[in-house]
Design an enzyme around this catalytic site. Structure first.
Site, PDB file in Angstrom:
ATOM      1  N   PRO A   2       0.943  -1.266  -0.006  1.00 33.46           N
ATOM      2  CA  PRO A   2       0.024   0.117  -0.071  1.00 33.46           C
ATOM      3  C   PRO A   2       0.940   1.226   0.005  1.00 33.46           C
ATOM      4  O   PRO A   2       2.039   1.490   0.767  1.00 33.46           O
ATOM      5  CB  PRO A   2      -0.691  -0.190   1.346  1.00 33.46           C
ATOM      6  CG  PRO A   2      -0.605  -1.497   1.926  1.00 33.46           C
ATOM      7  CD  PRO A   2       0.761  -2.001   1.116  1.00 33.46           C
ATOM      8  N   GLU A   3       0.574   2.163  -0.875  1.00 36.67           N
ATOM      9  CA  GLU A   3       1.364   3.457  -0.784  1.00 36.67           C
ATOM     10  C   GLU A   3       0.413   4.594  -0.128  1.00 36.67           C
ATOM     11  O   GLU A   3      -0.923   4.273   0.180  1.00 36.67           O
ATOM     12  CB  GLU A   3       1.559   3.810  -2.273  1.00 36.67           C
ATOM     13  CG  GLU A   3       2.572   2.714  -2.948  1.00 36.67           C
ATOM     14  CD  GLU A   3       2.991   2.800  -4.215  1.00 36.67           C
ATOM     15  OE1 GLU A   3       3.122   4.062  -4.812  1.00 36.67           O
ATOM     16  OE2 GLU A   3       3.146   1.962  -4.963  1.00 36.67           O
ATOM     17  N   LYS A  69       3.076   6.752   5.024  1.00 36.74           N
ATOM     18  CA  LYS A  69       2.342   5.436   4.845  1.00 36.74           C
ATOM     19  C   LYS A  69       2.035   4.916   6.195  1.00 36.74           C
ATOM     20  O   LYS A  69       1.649   3.711   6.410  1.00 36.74           O
ATOM     21  CB  LYS A  69       3.237   4.632   3.966  1.00 36.74           C
ATOM     22  CG  LYS A  69       3.607   4.555   2.811  1.00 36.74           C
ATOM     23  CD  LYS A  69       4.377   3.634   2.002  1.00 36.74           C
ATOM     24  CE  LYS A  69       4.898   4.388   0.921  1.00 36.74           C
ATOM     25  NZ  LYS A  69       6.001   2.956   0.150  1.00 36.74           N
ATOM     26  N   HIS A 111      -4.805 -15.099   9.382  1.00 33.54           N
ATOM     27  CA  HIS A 111      -3.611 -14.385   9.973  1.00 33.54           C
ATOM     28  C   HIS A 111      -4.009 -12.976  10.805  1.00 33.54           C
ATOM     29  O   HIS A 111      -3.484 -12.084  10.535  1.00 33.54           O
ATOM     30  CB  HIS A 111      -2.898 -13.830   8.528  1.00 33.54           C
ATOM     31  CG  HIS A 111      -2.300 -15.070   7.894  1.00 33.54           C
ATOM     32  ND1 HIS A 111      -1.296 -15.715   8.406  1.00 33.54           N
ATOM     33  CD2 HIS A 111      -2.745 -15.860   6.887  1.00 33.54           C
ATOM     34  CE1 HIS A 111      -0.764 -16.805   7.545  1.00 33.54           C
ATOM     35  NE2 HIS A 111      -1.850 -16.868   6.499  1.00 33.54           N
ATOM     36  N   ARG A 130       1.428 -11.548   5.440  1.00 27.76           N
ATOM     37  CA  ARG A 130       3.282 -11.865   5.426  1.00 27.76           C
ATOM     38  C   ARG A 130       4.046 -11.292   6.578  1.00 27.76           C
ATOM     39  O   ARG A 130       5.159 -11.460   6.500  1.00 27.76           O
ATOM     40  CB  ARG A 130       3.797 -11.402   3.981  1.00 27.76           C
ATOM     41  CG  ARG A 130       2.961 -11.849   2.953  1.00 27.76           C
ATOM     42  CD  ARG A 130       3.418 -11.339   1.604  1.00 27.76           C
ATOM     43  NE  ARG A 130       4.983 -11.438   1.483  1.00 27.76           N
ATOM     44  CZ  ARG A 130       5.522 -10.787   0.079  1.00 27.76           C
ATOM     45  NH1 ARG A 130       5.055 -10.233  -0.714  1.00 27.76           N
ATOM     46  NH2 ARG A 130       6.868 -11.153   0.206  1.00 27.76           N
ATOM     47  N   ARG A 280      13.993  -2.349  -7.017  1.00 30.00           N
ATOM     48  CA  ARG A 280      12.643  -2.411  -7.545  1.00 30.00           C
ATOM     49  C   ARG A 280      12.185  -2.482  -8.955  1.00 30.00           C
ATOM     50  O   ARG A 280      13.078  -1.981  -9.877  1.00 30.00           O
ATOM     51  CB  ARG A 280      11.590  -1.399  -7.037  1.00 30.00           C
ATOM     52  CG  ARG A 280      11.829  -1.100  -5.730  1.00 30.00           C
ATOM     53  CD  ARG A 280      11.228  -2.304  -4.711  1.00 30.00           C
ATOM     54  NE  ARG A 280       9.809  -2.416  -4.869  1.00 30.00           N
ATOM     55  CZ  ARG A 280       8.887  -1.790  -4.474  1.00 30.00           C
ATOM     56  NH1 ARG A 280       9.094  -0.695  -3.346  1.00 30.00           N
ATOM     57  NH2 ARG A 280       7.382  -1.866  -4.593  1.00 30.00           N
TER      58      ARG A 280
END
Ligand code: ZN
Length: 290
Positions: A2-3, A69, A111, A130, A280
């Site tokens: 997410p940005e 963020k 999770h 994750r 990236r």
């Protein structure tokens, strides 16, 4: 990952649900206990699990704020201000539910790692597939100094001056422009998706060195980043991979992207190329972007 626009979407959804509520107790998953026992810092940073749960119990959520963020839950406890600082990492998500079964996607329900039980009877669940997300209980931003080093919000009046000033520093002038604009010390909240989009819209090659871009073009590029971020906020962010808005919702911005994830350039129909820049993967059009 997410940005800024995705985090803004989560913030806007959370605000009306949690503001004014009081945390009664906190429950943390076995996975996190085990990770902390093994000396790893999965999700809960700084404090051990018991300290973290005790610190939050009895705190009232006064207001929420997004910074880059991060989401700041501003808390009041016994008359003193504290913060719970949340970063969603790669795949973190918040769910406001009455019980865990209301989280319909298996992979998130399995999770669910940190659950805040409110005195009001509902709960707020942090799920993270994750486990790259972060939760920190702090008195002030200064307790976690990286928060003080973030670039101004892109919509602040000083953000452009900060950007231009940094671009002239010797340590940055030979950097690839894409790596430069994705650096949180330079621009807040612009990750791979929006850096890719802004550079394409400006027809700038992502590997071009910062010093090879004129001041005028740098100003235009910064303005383009702001436009792309605002456009995405308006469209609920990009739902790519494991990003979810609160309670598993999705955004629409992924349908408006012109270059990120594209095989073909929408302008000239050339095959797009990929290059690793600053670690990236960067997608660009070799014909349009110079
Ligand atoms: Zn093209």
């Amino acid at each position: 990952m997410p940005e800024l626009p995705e985090v803004e979407g989560v913030l806007r959804a959370l605000q009306p649900i949690v503001t004014g509520k009081t945390i009664n107790s906190v429950v943390v998953s076995e996975t996190i206990y085990r990770s902390k026992a093994n000396g790893k810092e999965a999700i809960i940073k700084g404090l051990d699990v018991e300290q973290f749960c005790l610190a939050l119990a009895g705190a009232k959520i006064d207001h929420l704020e997004r910074r880059s963020k991060y989401i700041y839950f501003h808390l009041l406890k016994n008359g003193y201000p504290y913060m719970l600082v949340s970063h969603l990492g790669m795949s973190g998500a918040w769910f406001s539910v009455k019980n865990l079964h209301e989280i319909t996607e298996d992979k998130f329900r399995k999770h669910a790692h940190v659950t805040l039980y409110f005195e009001e009877g509902d709960m707020l669940v942090y799920a993270d597939i994750r486990r790259f997300g972060e939760l920190r209980f702090l008195e002030t931003e200064a307790d976690y100094p990286p928060l003080l080093l973030m670039a101004p919000e892109p919509f602040d009046q000083y953000a452009l001056d900060h950007f231009l000033h940094m671009s002239a520093l010797p340590k940055y002038e030979n950097k690839a422009i894409k790596e430069f604009i994705m650096d949180g010390h330079i621009v807040s909240g612009c990750g791979n998706i929006y850096a890719t989009e802004a550079l394409f819209r400006m027809r700038i090659h992502p590997a071009r060195k910062v010093k090879r871009i004129s001041r005028e073009r740098k100003i235009q590029l910064f303005q383009e980043i702001v436009i792309v971020l605002l456009d995405s906020i308006e469209n609920g962010g990009s739902t790519i991979s494991d990003y979810r808005t609160i309670n598993g919702g999705a955004g629409n911005m992924q349908n408006r992207l012109q270059m990120y994830g594209k095989k073909e350039c929408l302008v000239c129909c050339s095959k797009t190329k990929q290059k690793t820049i600053g670690g990236r993967t960067s997608t660009y059009c070799p014909a349009c972007q110079k």
